[in-house]
Scaffold this active site. Sequence first.
Site, short mmCIF file in Angstrom:
data_model
loop_
_atom_site.label_atom_id
_atom_site.label_comp_id
_atom_site.label_asym_id
_atom_site.label_seq_id
_atom_site.Cartn_x
_atom_site.Cartn_y
_atom_site.Cartn_z
N HIS A 129 17.19 22.70 49.88
CA HIS A 129 18.03 22.11 48.83
C HIS A 129 18.95 21.01 49.37
O HIS A 129 19.45 21.06 50.48
CB HIS A 129 18.89 23.20 48.18
N HIS A 138 8.78 10.61 58.24
CA HIS A 138 7.65 11.54 58.35
C HIS A 138 8.18 12.90 58.80
O HIS A 138 8.72 13.02 59.90
CB HIS A 138 6.63 11.00 59.35
#
Length: 204
Positions: A129, A138
């Site tokens: 979250h 990446h």
Amino acid sequence: MGNKVLLYGASGHCKVIIDSVHLMGDTVEAILDDTPQRASIFDIPVIQAKEYSIAKEDLLAISIGNNRVRKIISEKINAKYYTIIHPKAIISKHASIGEGTVVMAGAIINPDAVIGRHSIVNTGAVIDHDCHIGDYAHISPNASLAGDVIVGEGTQVGIGASVIQGIRIGKWAIIGAGAVIVKDVEDYAVVVGNPGKVIKYTEK
């Protein structure tokens, strides 16, 4: 569903993207490459990029793992960039995914996470979250980011790396495979080990 997509980059990463596109119910029409090494991948033609005229309305995804190269191509080509989300990824309806980003199988992206443009959330990666992932980043296979982590533009978080909550990682940094990040990371730093330590900078 039923879209025809162009890919740019005939790489191993491209093969995984092809699977995701097909599982989404779409079709890869062709693969463009600057220096083609093969005629096709999975019977999809590989075409010399300069011989193909990409239209603004074409759906295009950059199937190249190198973060800097993805940035160069996205800034050079004016196309409609296609976001690829494997159907077995788990993404909160309260998360945000930027254009041209690829989310692979088994990845989990939790509420209020924001993923930038042309990034890769690779197989089995976990983004908890309130994380913010910059453009061209990446997050490698099985890397795990706890809540409220910020990852800067172009940064690579290596395979199996772990980042504790609230960490800020700068732009174009490299987090090594299996590293455990327990404190903030500067721009361009290369960090390895448990706990993570800076071993050099790619630029300074």
